[in-house]
Each structure stands twice: as C-alpha cells, then as structure tokens.
Design a protein around this motif. Sequence first.
Motif, mmCIF file in Angstrom:
data_model
loop_
_atom_site.group_PDB
_atom_site.id
_atom_site.type_symbol
_atom_site.label_atom_id
_atom_site.label_comp_id
_atom_site.label_asym_id
_atom_site.label_seq_id
_atom_site.Cartn_x
_atom_site.Cartn_y
_atom_site.Cartn_z
ATOM 1 N N ALA A 33 -2.386 2.919 0.547
ATOM 2 C CA ALA A 33 -1.250 3.814 -0.460
ATOM 3 C C ALA A 33 -1.899 3.012 -1.771
ATOM 4 C CB ALA A 33 -0.370 3.706 -0.301
ATOM 5 N N TRP A 34 -1.034 3.655 -3.249
ATOM 6 C CA TRP A 34 -1.216 3.070 -4.489
ATOM 7 C C TRP A 34 -0.070 3.062 -4.384
ATOM 8 C CZ3 TRP A 34 -5.316 1.084 -6.654
ATOM 9 C CH2 TRP A 34 -6.811 1.804 -6.531
ATOM 10 N N PHE A 35 -0.122 1.541 -4.690
ATOM 11 C CA PHE A 35 1.355 1.142 -5.702
ATOM 12 C C PHE A 35 1.647 0.670 -7.201
ATOM 13 C CE2 PHE A 35 4.866 0.820 -1.726
ATOM 14 C CZ PHE A 35 4.277 1.268 -0.325
ATOM 15 N N ARG A 36 2.552 0.635 -7.604
ATOM 16 C CA ARG A 36 2.259 0.409 -9.767
ATOM 17 C C ARG A 36 4.205 -0.657 -9.090
ATOM 18 N NH1 ARG A 36 2.468 5.590 -12.873
ATOM 19 N NH2 ARG A 36 5.000 6.190 -12.596
ATOM 20 N N GLN A 37 3.820 -1.510 -10.491
ATOM 21 C CA GLN A 37 4.493 -2.358 -10.867
ATOM 22 C C GLN A 37 4.675 -2.524 -12.239
ATOM 23 O OE1 GLN A 37 5.227 -6.181 -9.288
ATOM 24 N NE2 GLN A 37 7.421 -6.347 -9.384
ATOM 25 N N ALA A 38 5.489 -2.170 -13.130
ATOM 26 C CA ALA A 38 5.441 -1.680 -14.319
ATOM 27 C C ALA A 38 6.691 -3.353 -14.869
ATOM 28 C CB ALA A 38 5.933 -0.986 -14.801
ATOM 29 N N ALA A 89 1.405 -0.058 -15.738
ATOM 30 C CA ALA A 89 1.538 -0.515 -14.902
ATOM 31 C C ALA A 89 1.096 -1.948 -14.202
ATOM 32 C CB ALA A 89 2.338 -0.312 -14.404
ATOM 33 N N VAL A 90 0.605 -2.861 -13.142
ATOM 34 C CA VAL A 90 0.121 -3.042 -12.343
ATOM 35 C C VAL A 90 -0.322 -2.172 -10.876
ATOM 36 C CG1 VAL A 90 -1.127 -4.948 -11.039
ATOM 37 C CG2 VAL A 90 0.644 -5.428 -13.766
ATOM 38 N N TYR A 91 -1.211 -1.963 -10.903
ATOM 39 C CA TYR A 91 -1.693 -0.546 -9.398
ATOM 40 C C TYR A 91 -2.048 -1.545 -8.532
ATOM 41 C CZ TYR A 91 -0.039 3.150 -12.452
ATOM 42 O OH TYR A 91 0.361 4.104 -13.352
ATOM 43 N N TYR A 92 -1.604 -1.513 -6.927
ATOM 44 C CA TYR A 92 -1.981 -2.424 -6.130
ATOM 45 C C TYR A 92 -1.933 -1.368 -5.129
ATOM 46 C CZ TYR A 92 0.362 -6.129 -8.149
ATOM 47 O OH TYR A 92 0.722 -7.189 -9.399
ATOM 48 N N CYS A 93 -3.380 -1.829 -4.232
ATOM 49 C CA CYS A 93 -3.830 -1.001 -2.894
ATOM 50 C C CYS A 93 -2.947 -1.895 -1.869
ATOM 51 C CB CYS A 93 -4.926 -1.445 -3.334
ATOM 52 S SG CYS A 93 -5.766 0.001 -1.364
ATOM 53 N N ASN A 94 -2.506 -0.571 -0.949
ATOM 54 C CA ASN A 94 -1.653 -1.032 0.300
ATOM 55 C C ASN A 94 -2.800 0.260 1.319
ATOM 56 O OD1 ASN A 94 -0.204 0.279 2.079
ATOM 57 N ND2 ASN A 94 0.777 -1.840 2.240
ATOM 58 N N ALA A 95 -3.009 -1.544 2.410
ATOM 59 C CA ALA A 95 -3.238 -0.381 3.469
ATOM 60 C C ALA A 95 -2.574 -1.261 4.529
ATOM 61 C CB ALA A 95 -5.101 -0.713 3.661
ATOM 62 N N ARG A 96 -2.431 -0.088 5.582
ATOM 63 C CA ARG A 96 -1.083 -0.328 6.778
ATOM 64 C C ARG A 96 -2.043 0.063 8.187
ATOM 65 N NH1 ARG A 96 5.003 2.136 7.706
ATOM 66 N NH2 ARG A 96 5.054 -0.203 5.789
ATOM 67 N N ASN A 97 -2.391 -0.890 9.066
ATOM 68 C CA ASN A 97 -2.574 -0.483 9.800
ATOM 69 C C ASN A 97 -2.495 0.040 11.246
ATOM 70 O OD1 ASN A 97 -1.616 -3.376 11.639
ATOM 71 N ND2 ASN A 97 -2.865 -4.309 11.212
ATOM 72 N N MET A 98 -2.924 -0.543 12.857
ATOM 73 C CA MET A 98 -2.133 0.453 13.913
ATOM 74 C C MET A 98 -1.209 -0.484 14.701
ATOM 75 S SD MET A 98 -5.469 1.562 16.126
ATOM 76 C CE MET A 98 -4.933 3.140 17.014
#
Length: 114
Positions: A33-38, A89-98
Amino acid sequence: QVQLVESGGGLVQPGGSLRLSCAASGSFFTIMAWFRQAPGKERELVASITFSGSTNYADSAKGRFTIARDNAKNTVYLQMNSLKPEDTAVYYCNARNMRSLDYWGKGTLVTVSS
C-alpha cells in the motif's frame, strides 16, 4: 531483512503527474500500500493492493491515482495524475506479510506547487 525502498517523488505543477515506485525485499507480502502524511496531519491510506490484484482507494485518490503491483519484482507503483496542491505530502510504502506484520519505507516527498 525486510527493506522497502521508495523512489519517484519530487516537485510537480498542479495538474501534473508522478509515478512512485517501491521495491520490497526480504519477505512475501500479501498486501502492499501507499500512505501519505501531510504537514500537521495524520498519516492516511492512499491506496492498497493485494497479491491477487484487488485494489482499494481513498476517496481523494479515486479517478486520479492508480496502484499497481509487479509480483515478480516485488514492487508496487502509484501512478498519480491530475495532482493538486493538497496532494503534497510524504508518501510512504507499506507492506504486510503473512504474519500481518507491517513494514514501512522511509518515505518520498511529493510537492505539488506552481
């Protein structure tokens, strides 16, 4: 060791486009996913995509942003079109594992300004 490395941020004029990339390594990720924080705001979800390609978008991203994933490269992309100043904003990559553990990239700054 899990690593998420974002790229593609920068300065763009209103109405312009940017493509963010996030290369992941070190695990199998079910959801990316992509998140962002302004400035002065909480981090918020922009878009997410499952391994099978199911997507979810924030209302602010619908119709303008597209999330995509290359499972062979363990990479997720965010194509952003018709950018607005409020997308800054600063855009952050997020990854979730099993195991439902979340990992984050360091972030990439997107500035939309004339």
